[in-house]
Design an enzyme around this catalytic site. Sequence first.
Site, short mmCIF file in Angstrom:
data_model
loop_
_atom_site.label_atom_id
_atom_site.label_comp_id
_atom_site.label_asym_id
_atom_site.label_seq_id
_atom_site.Cartn_x
_atom_site.Cartn_y
_atom_site.Cartn_z
NE ARG A 116 -3.62 -0.51 2.42
CZ ARG A 116 -4.69 -0.86 1.71
NH1 ARG A 116 -5.28 0.03 0.93
NH2 ARG A 116 -5.20 -2.08 1.79
CB ILE A 146 -7.46 2.90 2.03
CG1 ILE A 146 -8.98 2.69 2.06
CG2 ILE A 146 -7.02 3.77 3.20
CD1 ILE A 146 -9.45 1.81 3.20
CG ASN A 194 -13.85 10.54 -0.90
OD1 ASN A 194 -13.90 10.02 -2.03
ND2 ASN A 194 -14.31 9.93 0.17
CB THR A 195 -18.12 12.53 -3.58
OG1 THR A 195 -19.53 12.46 -3.31
CG2 THR A 195 -17.78 11.61 -4.73
CG HIS A 196 -18.85 8.21 1.93
ND1 HIS A 196 -18.15 7.06 1.66
CD2 HIS A 196 -19.80 7.88 2.85
CE1 HIS A 196 -18.65 6.08 2.39
NE2 HIS A 196 -19.65 6.55 3.12
CG ASP A 250 -15.48 7.01 3.81
OD1 ASP A 250 -15.00 7.49 2.77
OD2 ASP A 250 -15.86 5.84 3.90
C1 GRF Z 1 -20.06 7.43 -6.02
O1 GRF Z 1 -21.31 7.15 -5.41
C2 GRF Z 1 -19.04 7.77 -4.96
O2 GRF Z 1 -19.57 8.47 -3.86
C3 GRF Z 1 -18.60 6.40 -4.54
O3 GRF Z 1 -18.50 5.69 -5.75
C4 GRF Z 1 -19.45 6.21 -6.67
C5 GRF Z 1 -18.73 6.52 -7.95
O4 GRF Z 1 -19.55 6.36 -9.07
N1 GRF Z 1 -17.42 6.45 -3.74
P1 GRF Z 1 -18.98 6.39 -10.57
O5 GRF Z 1 -17.92 5.33 -10.69
O6 GRF Z 1 -18.41 7.77 -10.80
O7 GRF Z 1 -20.16 6.14 -11.45
#
Ligand code: GRF
Length: 181
Positions: A60, A87, A102-104, A140
């Site tokens: 990693r 990670i 990041n989006t979660h 996260d």
């Molecule tokens: C999103 O829902 C993001 O929050 C999560 O993975 C998804 C990514 O979707 N971590 P995509 O691969 O861009 O369609």
Amino acid sequence: MKKLAVLVSGTGSLLEAMIQDGLPVEVVITDRTCRGLEIAKQNCIPTVLIPREFNQTFDRDLFTRCVTRVFGLYRVEFIAMAGFMTIFTPTIFERYGGRILNTHPSLLPLFKGHSAVEDALAAGVTETGCTIHVATERLDDGPILMQESVPVLPGDTVDTLHERIKAAERTLYPAVIRSFL
Ligand code: GRF
């Protein structure tokens, strides 16, 4: 606008939304062969595939250092993780701390981890959503920049709910990145 690297591992629909929004995506980095890689290629964006192992031999720290090196080679100033599934070790934050977003797919701090949508469904909540945040050493976690909630509807499956969340992310994430840049 400052140069952006986008990290993907999956279908890349968020990457697609960023490109359509006109964000300055300088390079797309991925840890596996995935549709996100194809989206980048179709849009003539340079791609870097750093394949990872899924067993005990996975180093990693070496992987993290390789990704960090690519940031340097492409002179990117900001990084957006968009469905990236590996990670990092903390070394990446020594130089890029505060500059990785990041989006979660949950309303953090609820439902951290890779099964956030499944966990929200199992918990029986009536709403969940997405969180755009600054990434830190802790998974996260990190300062929250924006959240949007979506309803959980009767009969939802992980796929239908996740797609509803992703629809929100596709609008929210590019807008947050734009103002961050
Ligand atoms: C999103 O829902 C993001 O929050 C999560 O993975 C998804 C990514 O979707 N971590 P995509 O691969 O861009 O369609």
